[in-house]
Design a protein around this motif. Structure first.
Motif, short mmCIF file in Angstrom:
data_model
loop_
_atom_site.label_atom_id
_atom_site.label_comp_id
_atom_site.label_asym_id
_atom_site.label_seq_id
_atom_site.Cartn_x
_atom_site.Cartn_y
_atom_site.Cartn_z
N MET A 451 -0.23 12.09 -2.77
CA MET A 451 -0.50 12.89 -1.57
C MET A 451 -2.00 12.95 -1.29
O MET A 451 -2.79 13.19 -2.21
N ILE A 452 -2.38 12.71 -0.05
CA ILE A 452 -3.76 12.93 0.39
C ILE A 452 -3.74 14.10 1.36
O ILE A 452 -3.09 14.03 2.41
N ALA A 453 -4.38 15.20 0.98
CA ALA A 453 -4.29 16.45 1.74
C ALA A 453 -5.63 16.78 2.38
O ALA A 453 -6.67 16.73 1.73
N PHE A 454 -5.57 17.13 3.65
CA PHE A 454 -6.78 17.50 4.39
C PHE A 454 -6.39 18.39 5.56
O PHE A 454 -5.22 18.56 5.88
N GLY A 455 -7.40 18.93 6.25
CA GLY A 455 -7.16 19.95 7.26
C GLY A 455 -7.52 21.30 6.67
O GLY A 455 -7.55 21.48 5.44
N GLY A 456 -7.78 22.28 7.52
CA GLY A 456 -8.27 23.56 7.03
C GLY A 456 -7.34 24.26 6.05
O GLY A 456 -7.78 24.94 5.13
N ALA A 457 -6.01 24.10 6.23
CA ALA A 457 -5.05 24.84 5.40
C ALA A 457 -4.37 23.98 4.35
O ALA A 457 -3.77 24.51 3.41
N ALA A 458 -4.41 22.65 4.47
CA ALA A 458 -3.64 21.78 3.58
C ALA A 458 -4.03 21.93 2.10
O ALA A 458 -3.14 22.02 1.24
N PRO A 459 -5.32 21.95 1.74
CA PRO A 459 -5.64 22.07 0.31
C PRO A 459 -5.12 23.35 -0.34
O PRO A 459 -4.90 23.39 -1.55
N LEU A 460 -4.90 24.39 0.46
CA LEU A 460 -4.34 25.63 -0.07
C LEU A 460 -2.86 25.47 -0.41
O LEU A 460 -2.35 26.13 -1.32
N PRO A 477 -10.03 14.91 -0.28
CA PRO A 477 -11.30 14.22 -0.04
C PRO A 477 -12.42 15.20 0.28
O PRO A 477 -12.18 16.38 0.59
N THR A 478 -13.65 14.73 0.21
CA THR A 478 -14.77 15.56 0.66
C THR A 478 -14.65 15.76 2.17
O THR A 478 -14.19 14.88 2.90
N GLY A 479 -15.06 16.93 2.63
CA GLY A 479 -14.92 17.23 4.06
C GLY A 479 -13.49 17.38 4.50
O GLY A 479 -13.16 17.14 5.66
N ALA A 480 -12.60 17.78 3.57
CA ALA A 480 -11.17 17.84 3.87
C ALA A 480 -10.87 18.77 5.05
O ALA A 480 -9.95 18.51 5.83
N GLY A 481 -11.64 19.84 5.19
CA GLY A 481 -11.39 20.79 6.28
C GLY A 481 -11.58 20.21 7.66
O GLY A 481 -11.04 20.73 8.64
#
Length: 688
Positions: A451-460, A477-481
């Motif tokens: 899974m590659i997770a990004f976006g403001g809420a995805a890493p949570l 990734p870096t800058g995921a938000g």
């Protein structure tokens, strides 16, 4: 180059300024009434961080959800539809079937054009494009007068079989442009020149529906960028994940409906190549929606059909079909701003309605009083109220608790923490279910994927989603938000052309097909060269093929070269291989035919550098601890808090923990451990 990428979402506007490989980011609330204000506010903030002026920026890439939102909220233009005599109601008849057989109260979505705004003209083509009845220009002129008197803001022209012969439609466009100056005219032979009448009409009408609003916005934005001192051009991201010119976006805004999510899919594709992960599922969760996309062999799955504004969440046929090049993904109303409630059966529900940026979640303190996923995450201890969105938004825990208790707790006789835990579990299960269904539809297995997770809420939410889907490895990734905006900067300049032309392989004529591809190549090259004169154009060719008599086609990749008559055998072989891959069998002694041909042209970007392996080293030391609710244990446990900028490659973190940064936070479940990779990416891996 110094490049600026701006992604306008339903809740946040994400900005990335890339200065020769060094990124400066900003995340501001979207301004729905005047989106360009949020654009400029975020751009100014990023430039200030970098110590640069607007004139220093050499390229701007932009994606937006405005076209999608206009259709969903039915806030587009008043459209007039002009079609062949006798086919006025094709738009309303649609597919002539019920998308939900068991629902006695099923309601079809209302057409974007009311019946009184549909007009017919005298003309008729046969299915092969031959003229049965010439266009009656006098009848078209009478219709034009009626359109003008009705105050129509945009016109869609969809004549029968125009995909096979566009002469009548183009002549109609010339007459209407003369008689209705200033009114945007959308021709189906330009917007969607493909077989299947309802899909073609629906796509052309949708293009006309959003065109005045999008043209107005893009022209205002272009003007204000110039006034602010920006001297470079503006490129737009399309739903297929390629960049195109502002003029193309103004003419065909329907190609932008999935521009933001497409940027995320581009990011995931590049990361999969960089990390050498051949099987990936990308998870993009923002403020309004969650998007899930499958990436195989470093390429996101592609499609040429898409449905927007579904009235019934997962039911195909309950929305408006669009036949455009698009990255295949599933999108559901499950974002940080998704509103929670209790239904008649005393079940917690989440979404698809969103609090968006105005008024926003209750904890934003901007007038919102309905509980959202962000309110739940705050009350569970996952968010730091003083450092949300880089400290730009101070979260109000009391307001969040009050909303949760009032709307959920009182009705279910539970406290605010239990209500928050219920919301979190429901939204995670909704996303997991959507991912499972999407994978099954494509014959894929989620458990073997990274899974590659990004976006403001995805890493949570990524670790819990991975638990539910059986996924063992997650990359943040870096800058995921602001991941989708980063993807914009990695997208190629390109253009996608599709044409319907029936060809039976028993009567395959390579000269005819080569002439068709040459015309398609010319159209694509013209669109690309408006954006840049540099770079060599590469192309990918696809034929949509089927066994004779079948109702739908499958995509078959073709060689990117002129065909010869002997390639008939090659095409049959390629079709059989693809059919076997999708359905596990072939059908002997049945003819094969091609319905539609597609050409995707682009100027490729350099592939990312492969990342060297990371050797696990020292264990990171938390800066402090926080009590966070664990949904499995149903009580709070201590989580170590780590600041991402302080973490070095090779550092290890044992879950449970939280890694905080300006645009998001990564929640590491107690059954995961984290490793900081050489690139600075966070790798979560399930404990053995």
């Amino acid at each position: 180059m110094i490049r600026l990428a701006v992604d306008i979402g339903g809740t946040f506007t994400d900005v990335v300024l890339d200065v020769h490989g060094v990124r400066h980011t900003a995340k501001v609330l979207t301004t729905p009434q005047h989106p360009e204000q949020g654009f400029l506010q975020g751009a100014t903030a990023a430039l200030k961080k970098a110590g640069l002026r607007a004139a220093d920026v050499e390229a701007i890439v932009h994606g937006t959800t405005l076209a999608t939102n206009a259709i969903i909220e039915r806030k587009g233009a008043r459209v007039g539809l002009i079609t062949t005599d006798g086919f006025r109601d094709s738009l309303e008849i649609a597919y002539e079937h019920r998308f939900e057989q068991s629902d006695l109260y099923m309601v079809r979505p209302e057409p974007l054009v009311s019946r009184e705004d549909r007009w017919c003209v005298t003309e008729r083509l046969a299915a092969d494009g031959s003229i049965l009845l010439e266009l009656d220009e006098a009848s078209l002129e009478r219709v034009a007068a009626q359109v003008k008197a009705a105050g129509i803001e945009a016109v869609a022209v969809c004549l029968l079989h125009s995909y096979a012969n566009d002469a009548h439609e183009r002549r109609a466009g010339e007459i209407l442009t003369r008689l209705l100056p200033g009114t945007p005219i959308s021709l189906s032979c330009e917007v969607s020149p493909e077989i299947r009448e309802y899909d073609r009409v629906s796509t052309t009408v949708a293009n006309a529906y959003v065109r005045p609003q999008m043209q107005g916005y893009l022209k205002r934005l272009e003007q204000q960028l110039a006034e602010q001192g920006f001297k470079c051009g503006l490129l737009m991201i399309t739903s297929s994940g390629a960049m195109t010119t502002l003029q193309t976006a103004c003419d065909f805004p329907i190609r932008l409906v999935e521009s933001g999510p497409a940027g995320g899919a581009v990011l995931a594709s590049n990361l999969s190549m960089e990390l050498d992960e051949t099987r990936v599922v990308s998870f993009d969760m923002g403020g309004t929606t969650a998007k899930i996309c499958l990436v195989d062999d470093y390429r996101a799955l592609q499609a040429r059909t898409f449905e927007v504004a579904r009235a019934y969440r997962f039911l195909k046929g309950s929305g408006y079909p669009l036949r455009i090049p698009v990255i295949e993904m599933v999108e559901i109303g499950a974002g940080g701003g998704s509103i929670a409630g209790v239904d008649e059966m005393r079940r917690i529900t989440v979404g698809p309605e969103s609090a968006s940026s105005s008024p926003g979640p209750a904890c934003y303190g901007r007038g919102g009083d309905q509980p959202t996923v962000t309110d739940a995450d705050l009350c569970l201890g996952r968010l730091d109220p003083d450092h949300f969105a880089g400290g730009q938004i101070k979260l109000d825990t009391d307001s969040a608790n009050s909303a949760l208790q009032k709307r959920i707790g009182v009705r279910l006789d539970i406290d605010g923490v239990a209500a928050a835990a219920g919301i979190s579990e429901i939204v995670d299960e909704n996303m997991a279910n959507a991912a499972r269904v999407h994978a099954i539809e494509w014959g894929k297995n989620l458990q073997e994927r990274t899974m590659i997770a990004f976006g403001g809420a995805a890493p949570l939410h990524a670790a819990r989603l991975a638990d539910k889907c059986g996924i063992r490895k997650i990359i943040i990734p870096t800058g995921a938000g602001v991941g989708s905006a980063i993807g914009f900067l990695q997208a190629p300049i390109g253009y996608h052309v599709t044409r319907s032309r029936y060809v039976s392989l028993d009567e395959f004529d390579s000269a005819e097909v080569n002439a068709l591809f040459a015309a398609m190549r010319q159209e694509a090259e013209t669109a690309i060269r408006r954006a840049t004169s540099k770079g060599e154009i590469e192309e990918q060719r696809v034929a949509y093929m089927r066994y004779r008599g079948q109702g739908h086609e499958i995509d078959v990749a073709l060689p990117s070269r002129p065909l010869v008559d002997q390639d008939k055998a090659l095409m049959e072989e390629l079709f059989a291989q693809r059919y076997q891959e999708l359905f596990g069998r072939t059908i002997p002694n049945l003819g094969v035919e091609v319905m539609t041909w597609s050409l995707a042209a682009s100027i490729p970007v350099p592939p990312p550098r492969k990342q060297p392996p990371t050797i696990a080293g020292e264990k990171a030391i938390p800066s402090n601890f926080r009590q966070i609710f664990d949904p499995d244990l149903m009580h709070e446990i201590g989580h170590g808090i780590y600041v991402r900028t302080a973490l070095k490659p090779g550092m290890r973190i044992e879950g449970p923990a939280v890694i905080v940064e300006d645009e998001t936070s990564t929640l590491i479940g107690r059954n995961f451990d984290a490793l900081i990779l050489q690139s600075g990416y966070i790798q979560l891996e399930r404990k053995s």
